[in-house]
Design an enzyme around this catalytic site. Structure first.
Site, PDB file in Angstrom:
ATOM      1  N   HIS A  68      45.432  49.773  26.142  1.00 31.09           N
ATOM      2  CA  HIS A  68      46.720  48.579  26.716  1.00 31.09           C
ATOM      3  C   HIS A  68      46.484  48.495  28.159  1.00 31.09           C
ATOM      4  CE1 HIS A  68      49.499  49.270  23.309  1.00 31.09           C
ATOM      5  NE2 HIS A  68      48.313  49.076  23.386  1.00 31.09           N
ATOM      6  N   HIS A 212      48.896  40.967  19.835  1.00 29.73           N
ATOM      7  CA  HIS A 212      48.627  42.427  20.367  1.00 29.73           C
ATOM      8  C   HIS A 212      47.388  43.370  19.785  1.00 29.73           C
ATOM      9  CE1 HIS A 212      48.982  46.056  21.442  1.00 29.73           C
ATOM     10  NE2 HIS A 212      48.934  45.939  20.896  1.00 29.73           N
ATOM     11  N   HIS A 240      40.103  48.778  16.525  1.00 31.91           N
ATOM     12  CA  HIS A 240      39.216  49.696  17.434  1.00 31.91           C
ATOM     13  C   HIS A 240      37.656  49.938  17.246  1.00 31.91           C
ATOM     14  CE1 HIS A 240      42.606  49.878  20.339  1.00 31.91           C
ATOM     15  NE2 HIS A 240      43.159  50.054  19.535  1.00 31.91           N
TER      16      HIS A 240
END
Length: 257
Positions: A68, A212, A240
Site C-alpha cells: 500500500h 484495490h 502478489h
C-alpha cells in the site's frame, strides 16, 4: 528522463499492523538514495530481489505489507524515501493507500529504462501484460458469477480513483482469516466485506475490489522503480505472487542503456 522526487518533510503514522494487529509507528523521511525500509537495525532497499513472501501481502526482507505504501509512492512520484518502522509491518490505516499520498519535493532528473517489448506473466488463471506506454492501467476482478474491470490513467487518476480503494475479504471467511493471523489490524470501516453476489458492507466505489487489486499491482510493480506513467498494464485475476514475478521480469528484461 523523469524528475526524481522525495517527500516534502518528515511525516509520522501510527496504527496497527494490517495482519498482525500489532501497534506500529511509521516515520517517512526525505532521502536521495532510493526507497528503503528500516526496522530492528536493518535496512532493506525496495526491489523485487528483496521480496521474501507474497502470500496475502508483499514482504521485503522481514518487513511485511509494503504494497500500500509502495503504491502511494508510485502514485505521488516518490522515487526516494527512508521508511522507519517500530515494528516490521506497515499499518492498516483505513485499508487503502489514501493516507500515504503525501506532498513531494523535486530532486534531480534520472533516466529510467522501460521494457522494449511486451512482457507477459500468466499464473493460476490470471495474467499480467506490460508494455512501455502512457500510463493506461486496467484490472479485471471476478466477483460472484460476473467480473468487474477498472481502467484508469496513472498517475493522473491515482489520488481520487485508486488510492481510496480498500482491501477486501469475503464475509464468511473472516473468522477463519483472523484465526490464521490475518487482517487483525482491520475493522469494519477499513475492509470491504463481500458476499457471494454483492457486498456485505458499503463500498466506496461500485468496483472497489478491482480498484484495490490494481492498487496492489501498482505497489508491487513499483518495486522496479519504473513510474506507472511510463507503462501500459493489463491484468486479470492476479495476486502478489504474479505481481512480483512480473516485477522481477521487468527488472531483468528492461534495457540498461
Amino acid at each position: 528522463m523523469i524528475r526524481r522526487r522525495t517527500v516534502l518533510a518528515p511525516v509520522m503514522f501510527t496504527g496497527f499492523g494490517l495482519h498482525s494487529g500489532r501497534p506500529v509507528t511509521v516515520r517517512i523521511h526525505p532521502a536521495d538514495s532510493g526507497i528503503a525500509f528500516r526496522c530492528d537495525g536493518s535496512r532493506v532497499p525496495a526491489g523485487p530481489a528483496a521480496v521474501t513472501a507474497t502470500r496475502w501481502h508483499t514482504t521485503l526482507g522481514h518487513i511485511a505489507t509494503v504494497e500500500h505504501l509502495m503504491s502511494a509512492f508510485a502514485g505521488a512520484g516518490v522515487t526516494d524515501a527512508e521508511v522507519e518502522l517500530s515494528y516490521p509491518e506497515l499499518p492498516a490505516l483505513d485499508g487503502s493507500s489514501a493516507e500515504y499520498v503525501l506532498p513531494t519535493q523535486p530532486l534531480d532528473e534520472a533516466e529510467v529504462p522501460v521494457p522494449r517489448d511486451e512482457v507477459v506473466v500468466e499464473e493460476a488463471g490470471g495474467s499480467i501484460r506490460v508494455v512501455a506506454g502512457s500510463g493506461v492501467w486496467s484490472y479485471t476482478f471476478r466477483h460472484g458469477d460476473g467480473t468487474q474491470t477498472f481502467t484508469c490513467r496513472l498517475p493522473r487518476d491515482y489520488p481520487a480513483q485508486v488510492a481510496p480503494a480498500r482491501t477486501f475479504a469475503f464475509a464468511g471467511q473472516v473468522p477463519d482469516l483472523v484465526a490464521q493471523g490475518l487482517g487483525r489490524g482491520l475493522d469494519r470501516s477499513s475492509v470491504l466485506l463481500l458476499d457471494r453476489d454483492g457486498y456485505a458492507s458499503t463500498p466506496r466505489f461500485p468496483d472497489e475490489p478491482a480498484r484495490h487489486k490494481l492498487l496492489d499491482l501498482v505497489g508491487d510493480l513499483y518495486l522496479t522503480g519504473i513510474p506507472p506513467g511510463l507503462l501500459d498494464v493489463t491484468a486479470s485475476f492476479s495476486g502478489h505472487t504474479a505481481n512480483v514475478r512480473m516485477a522481477t521480469r521487468l527488472a531483468v528484461t528492461r534495457p540498461t542503456t
